[in-house]
Scaffold this motif. Structure first.
Motif, PDB file in Angstrom:
ATOM      1  N   ALA A 189       0.515  -1.396   0.068  1.00  0.00           N
ATOM      2  CA  ALA A 189       0.044   0.353   0.085  1.00  0.00           C
ATOM      3  C   ALA A 189       1.018   0.984   0.109  1.00  0.00           C
ATOM      4  N   LEU A 190       1.987   1.269   1.086  1.00  0.00           N
ATOM      5  CA  LEU A 190       3.444   2.915   0.538  1.00  0.00           C
ATOM      6  C   LEU A 190       3.643   2.695  -0.538  1.00  0.00           C
ATOM      7  N   ALA A 191       4.092   1.410  -1.029  1.00  0.00           N
ATOM      8  CA  ALA A 191       4.602   1.754  -2.366  1.00  0.00           C
ATOM      9  C   ALA A 191       3.147   1.786  -3.380  1.00  0.00           C
ATOM     10  N   ASP A 192       1.500   1.505  -3.613  1.00  0.00           N
ATOM     11  CA  ASP A 192       1.164   1.969  -4.718  1.00  0.00           C
ATOM     12  C   ASP A 192       1.628   3.623  -4.563  1.00  0.00           C
ATOM     13  N   LEU A 193       1.245   4.471  -2.928  1.00  0.00           N
ATOM     14  CA  LEU A 193       1.133   5.790  -2.657  1.00  0.00           C
ATOM     15  C   LEU A 193       2.085   6.331  -3.611  1.00  0.00           C
ATOM     16  N   GLN A 194       3.073   5.731  -3.230  1.00  0.00           N
ATOM     17  CA  GLN A 194       4.075   6.336  -3.145  1.00  0.00           C
ATOM     18  C   GLN A 194       4.154   6.186  -5.055  1.00  0.00           C
ATOM     19  N   ARG A 195       3.444   5.402  -5.730  1.00  0.00           N
ATOM     20  CA  ARG A 195       4.176   5.069  -7.315  1.00  0.00           C
ATOM     21  C   ARG A 195       2.676   6.737  -8.407  1.00  0.00           C
ATOM     22  N   THR A 196       1.963   6.843  -6.880  1.00  0.00           N
ATOM     23  CA  THR A 196       0.916   7.420  -7.409  1.00  0.00           C
ATOM     24  C   THR A 196       0.766   8.856  -6.672  1.00  0.00           C
ATOM     25  N   GLU A 227      -3.294   8.840   4.867  1.00  0.00           N
ATOM     26  CA  GLU A 227      -3.496   6.549   5.141  1.00  0.00           C
ATOM     27  C   GLU A 227      -2.715   6.606   5.576  1.00  0.00           C
ATOM     28  N   VAL A 228      -1.780   6.383   5.751  1.00  0.00           N
ATOM     29  CA  VAL A 228      -0.343   5.996   6.803  1.00  0.00           C
ATOM     30  C   VAL A 228      -1.488   5.937   8.529  1.00  0.00           C
ATOM     31  N   GLN A 229      -1.968   7.314   8.942  1.00  0.00           N
ATOM     32  CA  GLN A 229      -2.122   6.863  10.565  1.00  0.00           C
ATOM     33  C   GLN A 229      -3.552   5.777  10.105  1.00  0.00           C
ATOM     34  N   LYS A 230      -4.266   6.081   8.747  1.00  0.00           N
ATOM     35  CA  LYS A 230      -5.308   4.488   9.002  1.00  0.00           C
ATOM     36  C   LYS A 230      -5.411   3.511   8.423  1.00  0.00           C
TER      37      LYS A 230
END
Length: 323
Positions: A189-196, A227-230
């Motif tokens: 999920a972190l990798a996806d956030l980093q990409r987008t 999102e990370v806090q979630k």
């Protein structure tokens, strides 16, 4: 032959050192033309595009007006479009008397909120950092080629661009012991956030508690931080639920018939759900037994599946003797 797309025609580069040439049909709205070209370049996955000072030739438009409209188009394109392919945008100025108009147009944007974003994509120096969690990000470079009447003007413009980049950059560090429990799902999920999003995410495990550092454009850093806090809260809720389930299991055990005639304990989470439903005075609860759905009658302690098969279940308080 060229390929017509709305108000533009694409042809081969010919003897020029480029793959394609975009011919624009004459029009007074320079901003919309530049924006449309940028969109087409992104759609066609072009990596770079160069513009002349559109409309300052036979159309005889004001260089100052053209400069404002071209830069406005670039700003809007950079902020309103999810750019994946187009990395370099050049404006080629042949007439030295126009340099001042374009320089002044850029200068006026120094205090403009909307203009900061377009220049924040460029960095004069980039240091790639290795992430211990495998969240390595390929840094996309944006190159600024600055032309001016003097070295002083070029240096001033370079300094101005650097300041804009620094003003828009933001960093947030989130520390929490639960980050240590991040598994493959959270890392993906972190990798996806980093990409987008326009951010770099680093998961630091050298010190306790673990922390996540998010760097990039301020609005995206804020979004990713939420999102990370979630993610952290979800792990916390799961652990609290498991702890409660363990406590309930120490007090009471719900069972269903096994294959050899004996009764088998439900898993701890289902055990807690059954007990919570009984305490809440619910009459029925659907649970899974051997991967099949059963509707449990909490008053009669019976369960029926989708085919009408009925089985007896047990509720055994653990303070009534050894199991």
């Amino acid at each position: 032959a060229g390929l017509s797309e709305n108000s533009m025609v694409f042809t081969q580069g010919g003897k020029l050192q480029c793959k394609k040439i975009v011919h624009l049909i004459s029009g007074n709205n320079v901003k919309s033309q530049v924006f449309a070209v940028l969109e087409k370049c992104e759609q066609r996955k072009y990596k770079s595009v160069s513009f002349p000072a559109i409309g300052t030739g036979q159309a005889a438009q004001s260089p100052a007006k053209v400069a404002d409209e071209m830069l406005d188009a670039i700003v809007e394109f950079a902020t309103e479009t999810s750019v994946q392919h187009l990395k370099k945008i050049k404006i080629i100025i042949f007439q030295t008397n126009m340099l001042k108009d374009f320089y002044e147009s850029m200068k006026r944007r120094e205090s403009s909120d909307s203009s900061i974003k377009v220049f924040s994509r460029g960095k004069t120096q980039v240091i790639e950092k290795k992430n211990p969690a495998g969240l390595e990000k390929k840094v996309d470079l944006a190159t600024f080629q600055i032309c001016g009447e003097s070295k002083k003007n070029v240096d001033a413009t370079e300094s101005w661009i650097k300041n804009l980049i620094l003003k828009e950059q933001f960093e947030n560090i989130i520390s929490d012991e639960l980050i240590e429990n991040f598994d493959e799902r959270q890392i993906d999920a972190l990798a996806d956030l980093q990409r987008t999003k326009h951010v770099t995410i680093q998961l630091e495990k050298k010190h306790s508690p673990y922390h996540i550092k998010i760097s990039g454009i301020s609005r995206d850093v804020c979004f990713v931080s939420v999102e990370v806090q979630k993610m952290i809260q979800k792990i916390k809720d799961t652990e609290e639920e498991q702890s409660k389930a363990e406590l309930v299991y120490n007090l009471v055990e719900w069972r269903y018939p096994g294959s050899n005639g004996s009764f088998v304990a439900f898993d701890k989470l289902t055990n807690m759900q059954l007990e919570d439903a009984k305490i809440a005075k619910k009459t029925h609860l659907t649970v899974k037994i051997n991967k099949n759905n059963y509707k449990v009658d909490l008053n009669n302690l019976q369960a029926i599946d989708n085919r009408g098969k009925t089985i007896n279940i047990q509720r055994v308080p653990k303070n009534q003797g050894k199991l």
